[in-house]
Design a protein around this motif. Structure first.
Motif, mmCIF file in Angstrom:
data_model
loop_
_atom_site.group_PDB
_atom_site.id
_atom_site.type_symbol
_atom_site.label_atom_id
_atom_site.label_comp_id
_atom_site.label_asym_id
_atom_site.label_seq_id
_atom_site.Cartn_x
_atom_site.Cartn_y
_atom_site.Cartn_z
ATOM 1 N N LEU A 136 0.848 -1.196 0.000
ATOM 2 C CA LEU A 136 0.000 0.000 0.000
ATOM 3 C C LEU A 136 0.881 1.243 0.000
ATOM 4 C CD1 LEU A 136 -2.509 -1.224 2.744
ATOM 5 C CD2 LEU A 136 -2.809 -1.341 0.256
ATOM 6 N N ASP B 280 0.238 4.472 0.395
ATOM 7 C CA ASP B 280 -0.029 5.493 1.399
ATOM 8 C C ASP B 280 0.433 5.013 2.771
ATOM 9 O OD1 ASP B 280 -2.064 6.688 3.564
ATOM 10 O OD2 ASP B 280 -1.825 8.125 1.922
ATOM 11 N N GLU C 157 -2.368 4.755 5.538
ATOM 12 C CA GLU C 157 -3.254 3.625 5.280
ATOM 13 C C GLU C 157 -2.534 2.306 5.553
ATOM 14 O OE1 GLU C 157 -6.477 3.060 1.872
ATOM 15 O OE2 GLU C 157 -4.443 2.813 1.094
ATOM 16 N N HIS D 29 -2.746 -2.132 -3.450
ATOM 17 C CA HIS D 29 -3.511 -1.070 -4.093
ATOM 18 C C HIS D 29 -3.270 -1.141 -5.594
ATOM 19 C CE1 HIS D 29 -5.426 2.742 -4.878
ATOM 20 N NE2 HIS D 29 -5.716 2.869 -3.590
ATOM 21 N N SER E 196 -9.921 2.803 -5.839
ATOM 22 C CA SER E 196 -10.887 3.867 -5.538
ATOM 23 C C SER E 196 -11.875 4.096 -6.666
ATOM 24 C CB SER E 196 -10.141 5.173 -5.235
ATOM 25 O OG SER E 196 -9.294 5.518 -6.319
ATOM 26 N N ALA F 70 -11.233 1.709 -1.818
ATOM 27 C CA ALA F 70 -10.216 2.592 -1.236
ATOM 28 C C ALA F 70 -10.801 4.000 -1.117
ATOM 29 C CB ALA F 70 -8.970 2.602 -2.104
ATOM 30 N N PRO F 71 -10.423 4.746 -0.060
ATOM 31 C CA PRO F 71 -9.462 4.366 0.986
ATOM 32 C C PRO F 71 -9.969 3.208 1.836
ATOM 33 C CG PRO F 71 -10.555 6.417 1.552
ATOM 34 C CD PRO F 71 -10.963 6.107 0.149
#
Length: 214
Positions: free
Chosen positions: A10, A12, A15, A54, A83, A104-105
């Motif tokens: 991931l 981020d 996250e 992701h 997302s 997502a998120p």
């Protein structure tokens, strides 16, 4: 597979940390990576049981490359966070090997639930695989004729019917049955059949000629 880890890929950091905390409950080894490139460079697929990544990855290794990598590990459960995807993109990802898509998120509670269920399923599958390997090992010593007789026993035939089918005497069938029990280490016919069906069911219904409830 040399290990049994959960991997998070991931980008981020916030996250990634939240999902890591949600999964690091002491039951699992959780490893986290900031990008697909980091994951591939670490050779992490070898010890991954459940993967969450992701779809939008930084760098040269994108979501498609991640799916291509997991195609080499069919026992791995894979979940993709995204997302915004079109219906065709979602279909392509699922056909490419992903078990499911997560919005997502990411919600850490949803991640814990979904990944926890996937882990339980993976453990169950691993136990079935171990049972099959153990059953195969116990039946490996049987001769071709003994395997024929075992198949006949599994089909519900008695000694006389087996003797007629194989054109041998009932006494010969009895001797073979005793040898089958000894070679397999089975303490009863029920245990012997459990070994046989464990092997056959693991290979799929098409390999098993016995149909229950028909």
């Amino acid at each position: 597979m040399s290990g049994a880890h959960i991997h998070l890929v991931l980008p981020d950091a916030t996250e990634r940390a939240a999902c890591f905390r949600a999964l690091a409950d002491g039951r699992h080894i959780v490893r986290s990576f900031a990008s697909g490139a980091d994951w591939l460079d670490a050779g992490a697929a070898d010890d991954c049981a459940v993967l969450l990544f992701h779809w939008d990855q930084p760098g040269a290794v994108d979501g498609g490359a991640m799916l291509a990598a997991i195609a080499q590990s069919p026992d791995m459960a894979c979940f993709v966070a995204a997302s915004r995807l079109s219906v065709s993109e979602s279909r392509s990802i699922l056909r490419g090997g992903a078990n499911d898509l997560l919005p997502a998120p990411l919600d850490p509670r949803l991640v814990r639930s979904v990944i926890g269920d996937a882990w339980t399923a993976w453990e169950r599958q691993r136990a079935l695989y171990a049972d099959r390997r153990a059953a195969e090992a116990r039946l490996a010593a049987l001769t071709p004729r003994e395997r024929d007789i075992l198949d006949a026993i599994a089909a519900g035939l008695g000694n006389k019917a087996i003797a007629r089918r194989l054109d041998v005497s009932p006494r010969t069938v009895e001797v073979h049955r005793a040898n089958i029990m000894r070679r397999s280490g089975a303490a009863s016919v029920a245990e012997l059949l459990r070994l046989r069906f464990t092997v056959e069911f693991a290979r799929g219904p098409s390999a098993n000629p016995v149909h229950f409830g028909a």
